[in-house]
Design a protein around this motif. Structure first.
Motif, PDB file in Angstrom:
ATOM      1  N   THR A 159      48.690  22.362  61.615  1.00 51.28           N
ATOM      2  CA  THR A 159      48.550  22.678  60.191  1.00 51.28           C
ATOM      3  C   THR A 159      47.342  23.584  59.957  1.00 51.28           C
ATOM      4  O   THR A 159      47.402  24.530  59.168  1.00 51.28           O
ATOM      5  N   SER A 189      43.753  14.602  59.031  1.00 48.28           N
ATOM      6  CA  SER A 189      45.196  14.597  58.798  1.00 48.28           C
ATOM      7  C   SER A 189      45.606  15.984  58.331  1.00 48.28           C
ATOM      8  O   SER A 189      44.765  16.788  57.911  1.00 48.28           O
ATOM      9  N   SER A 190      46.897  16.246  58.382  1.00 45.58           N
ATOM     10  CA  SER A 190      47.398  17.530  57.887  1.00 45.58           C
ATOM     11  C   SER A 190      47.152  17.677  56.393  1.00 45.58           C
ATOM     12  O   SER A 190      46.873  18.775  55.901  1.00 45.58           O
ATOM     13  N   SER A 191      47.228  16.559  55.667  1.00 46.85           N
ATOM     14  CA  SER A 191      47.024  16.631  54.217  1.00 46.85           C
ATOM     15  C   SER A 191      45.590  17.017  53.870  1.00 46.85           C
ATOM     16  O   SER A 191      45.354  17.704  52.874  1.00 46.85           O
ATOM     17  N   THR A 192      44.622  16.593  54.700  1.00 45.91           N
ATOM     18  CA  THR A 192      43.235  16.990  54.410  1.00 45.91           C
ATOM     19  C   THR A 192      43.052  18.491  54.599  1.00 45.91           C
ATOM     20  O   THR A 192      42.266  19.120  53.892  1.00 45.91           O
ATOM     21  N   THR A 200      47.743  17.841  63.142  1.00 43.90           N
ATOM     22  CA  THR A 200      46.702  18.337  62.241  1.00 43.90           C
ATOM     23  C   THR A 200      46.223  19.714  62.684  1.00 43.90           C
ATOM     24  O   THR A 200      45.992  20.609  61.854  1.00 43.90           O
ATOM     25  N   ILE A 232      41.596  13.876  48.540  1.00 45.63           N
ATOM     26  CA  ILE A 232      42.709  13.072  48.048  1.00 45.63           C
ATOM     27  C   ILE A 232      42.168  12.040  47.068  1.00 45.63           C
ATOM     28  O   ILE A 232      41.172  11.365  47.349  1.00 45.63           O
ATOM     29  N   ARG A 281      46.158  15.268  44.895  1.00 43.55           N
ATOM     30  CA  ARG A 281      45.084  16.173  45.284  1.00 43.55           C
ATOM     31  C   ARG A 281      43.872  15.940  44.394  1.00 43.55           C
ATOM     32  O   ARG A 281      43.996  15.817  43.174  1.00 43.55           O
ATOM     33  N   ARG A 284      45.502  20.857  54.133  1.00 45.21           N
ATOM     34  CA  ARG A 284      46.158  21.508  52.992  1.00 45.21           C
ATOM     35  C   ARG A 284      45.369  21.326  51.703  1.00 45.21           C
ATOM     36  O   ARG A 284      45.185  22.278  50.927  1.00 45.21           O
ATOM     37  N   ASN A 285      44.875  20.111  51.485  1.00 52.57           N
ATOM     38  CA  ASN A 285      44.179  19.842  50.227  1.00 52.57           C
ATOM     39  C   ASN A 285      42.819  20.522  50.164  1.00 52.57           C
ATOM     40  O   ASN A 285      42.425  21.023  49.112  1.00 52.57           O
TER      41      ASN A 285
END
Length: 565
Positions: free
Chosen positions: A506, A476-479, A503, A315, A452, A481-482
């Protein structure tokens, strides 16, 4: 003579000959760190620079010293001048170490000449000291932990016992026949500095000089680093042991090693005394997909478990597209518009701090305002800013945990009913809704945007997809996906550790098998859970009589059962 009190003259500076130890940066002395913080010029071999450069002040000139590649037999250190950013300046200037140290000291500059181990045992340091003395350049010596002492300590091999046996130190590269005869006739402990492909020859010298072939021996390579490996054998079997371990023959046979020989050196007790190589994540390459600032404390914790963390930002943080909202909120903070300010991330603290600096403000602007932090790391960032938070969740470190401890608005005790909430553009509404339910008005302000990050280097992407990493920590979920988006899906052999159920869900949606789950939504607890997993894995291998290996050393494509951790 301390560099903090020494006054350098206009023509002659000051040189500190500094021992950097065997390789672990944590073995630098306090005096060494102090000298490095005042250095104008840093002179060292490349591997030593990696140990000392973090303690040097910003902008220090670095000078690499390396053996002349055109004359491998000479072994004389040569110098390549680089700037403070460690990029080569034009064509490298090759000169001998003594002359370049002298040149660096001219004009009143403070020079730190760092060497591996201890300066008193370095082959060339004495020559450079004599050059300083002849030229009238003041110098001092900061001792370091010698390789021959530090490496056995990290290998779990004491050099003496209660009977107080003699300890002899031998450099196999320069040892004479008389030296081998003397140590061979002794029954004391012998510490031999040699290379991997010369260990057997050194053992042969000792046997020829009178030592019994069944005398215990340990061989340690890359001592005090997370690449350390130690083999136990005898003088008569060491060659076969290294061959069976597939260590030799090898193109890396010239790597330096420390061999400890002797009945009293306790190699038989190494199973109990090997404290370093038995760390729960020893040698594990662990991927930490967070921003560099966020990953720092997590990486330090992983290193304490013996891991080798690799920080890969997934991120990137950017300013908001329209800064006016943030500007109005900060002005309102100063004029008394808010009763509370709530920080939900380290990035939020950074965004407010940067806006403060833009307006010439500091932590005093928070006077009279209550400050909340979502968790430990955010609280630490506030303390570094000069602000002690009034509220940190006593339980779960999340928006929900913060709401559990947040007081409801009381018009009798709260003169102002408004909360300033600086946060990311993609943050959830949990905290806003909860505060409104407690009776507070909320200024929900976009302090920064999360986008991203750029893909990591090709070598890192290949390691991720090819099983080069032993574990990856998803915070985290974003980590999740990214990372998958910019680098690809981690290999099947890689241990997947997640900070919580969301997480983990995901990760599973992306085809990953979750091996480790943190018992609490905390990065500290996540690292602890991975360490527990590594410890259990190590214990299982030892109980089964199998060698202790890292996950990345398994056969590619091997299946694993899900852990109950």
């Amino acid at each position: 003579m301390s560099p903090t009190t020494f006054t350098a003259g206009p023509e002659h500076g000051h040189v500190t000959f500094l021992g950097a130890g065997p390789g672990d940066p944590g073995l630098l002395t306090l005096r060494a760190v102090e000298a490095l913080s005042h250095a104008d010029v840093l002179v060292a071999e490349h591997e030593v620079l990696d140990v000392v450069r973090t303690h040097a002040r910003q902008g220090v000139t670095e000078v690499h010293t390396d053996t002349d590649p055109s004359d491998p037999g000479a072994g004389t250190p040569q110098l390549t001048v680089v700037d403070g950013s460690s990029t080569t300046v034009g064509v490298p200037a090759v000169r001998d170490a003594a002359h370049l140290v002298m040149e660096a000291a001219r004009g009143g500059r403070r020079v730190v000449r760092a060497v591996t181990g201890d300066p008193g045992l370095d082959t060339y340091a004495a020559e450079e000291m004599l050059a300083c003395a002849a030229a009238g350049v003041p110098f001092e010596v900061v001792p370091g932990i010698a390789n021959a002492v530090g490496v056995p300590a990290y290998a779990g091999v004491p050099l003496r016992d209660a009977e107080g046996a003699d300890v002899r130190f031998v450099d196999a590269r320069t040892a004479s026949a008389r030296c081998w005869t003397e140590v061979g006739a002794s029954d004391g402990t012998v510490v031999v500095s040699t290379t991997l492909d010369s260990v057997a020859a050194a053992a042969g010298e000792l046997v020829s000089a009178g030592r019994k072939p069944d005398t215990p021996l340990t061989v340690t390579v890359a001592g005090t680093t997370t690449r350390q490996r130690t083999w136990t054998a005898t003088l008569g079997t060491v060659a076969q042991t290294l061959k069976q371990a597939k260590v030799l023959p090898s193109p890396d046979g010239g790597r330096p090693v420390i061999a400890v020989v002797g009945e009293r050196s306790a190699p038989a007790r190494r199973d109990q005394l090997s404290w370093f190589e038995s760390k729960p994540l020893f040698g594990w390459k662990v991927l930490v997909p967070r921003t560099k600032e966020q990953a720092a404390s997590l990486s330090d914790q992983l290193r304490s478990y013996g891991a080798v963390p690799s920080e890969v930002p997934t991120i990137a943080v950017e300013p908001p597209r329209t800064p006016q909202q943030m500007e109005r909120a900060v002005k309102g903070l100063v004029t008394g518009r808010y009763e509370w300010i709530a920080f939900t991330s380290v990035n939020a603290v950074k965004a407010v701090r940067e806006k403060f600096e833009e307006y010439g403000l500091d932590a005093r602007a928070f006077a009279g305002i209550k400050v909340a932090a979502v968790g430990e790391q955010t609280a630490k960032a506030l303390v570094a800013f000069g602000v002690k938070p009034d509220l940190v969740p006593s339980g779960e470190q999340s928006a929900a945990g913060l709401l559990e401890d947040w007081p409801p608005y009381d018009p009798v005790f709260d003169p102002i009913d408004r909360v300033f909430l600086p946060r990311a553009d993609i943050a959830t509404e949990t905290l806003v809704a909860g505060l409104i339910e407690l009776g507070w008005e909320v200024d929900d302000v976009t302090a920064y945007r999360t986008v991203r990050a750029s893909p990591p280097p090709a070598t890192t992407r290949e390691a991720i997809k090819g099983g080069g990493f032993d574990a990856v920590l998803f915070t985290s979920s974003s980590t999740v996906r990214n990372l998958v988006g910019i680098a690809g899906k981690p290999h099947n052999v890689t241990v997947i550790a997640c900070i919580g159920p969301a997480t983990a869900k995901t990760a599973e949606e992306h085809g990953l098998r979750v091996d480790v789950m943190s018992p609490e939504p905390s990065v500290t607890k996540l690292a602890e859970a991975l360490a527990d997993f590594g410890l259990a894995r190590r214990a299982a291998a030892l109980e089964a009589g199998d060698p202790v290996t890292r996950p990345s050393e398994r056969r590619p494509g091997a299946r694993r059962r899900r852990s109950s951790t």
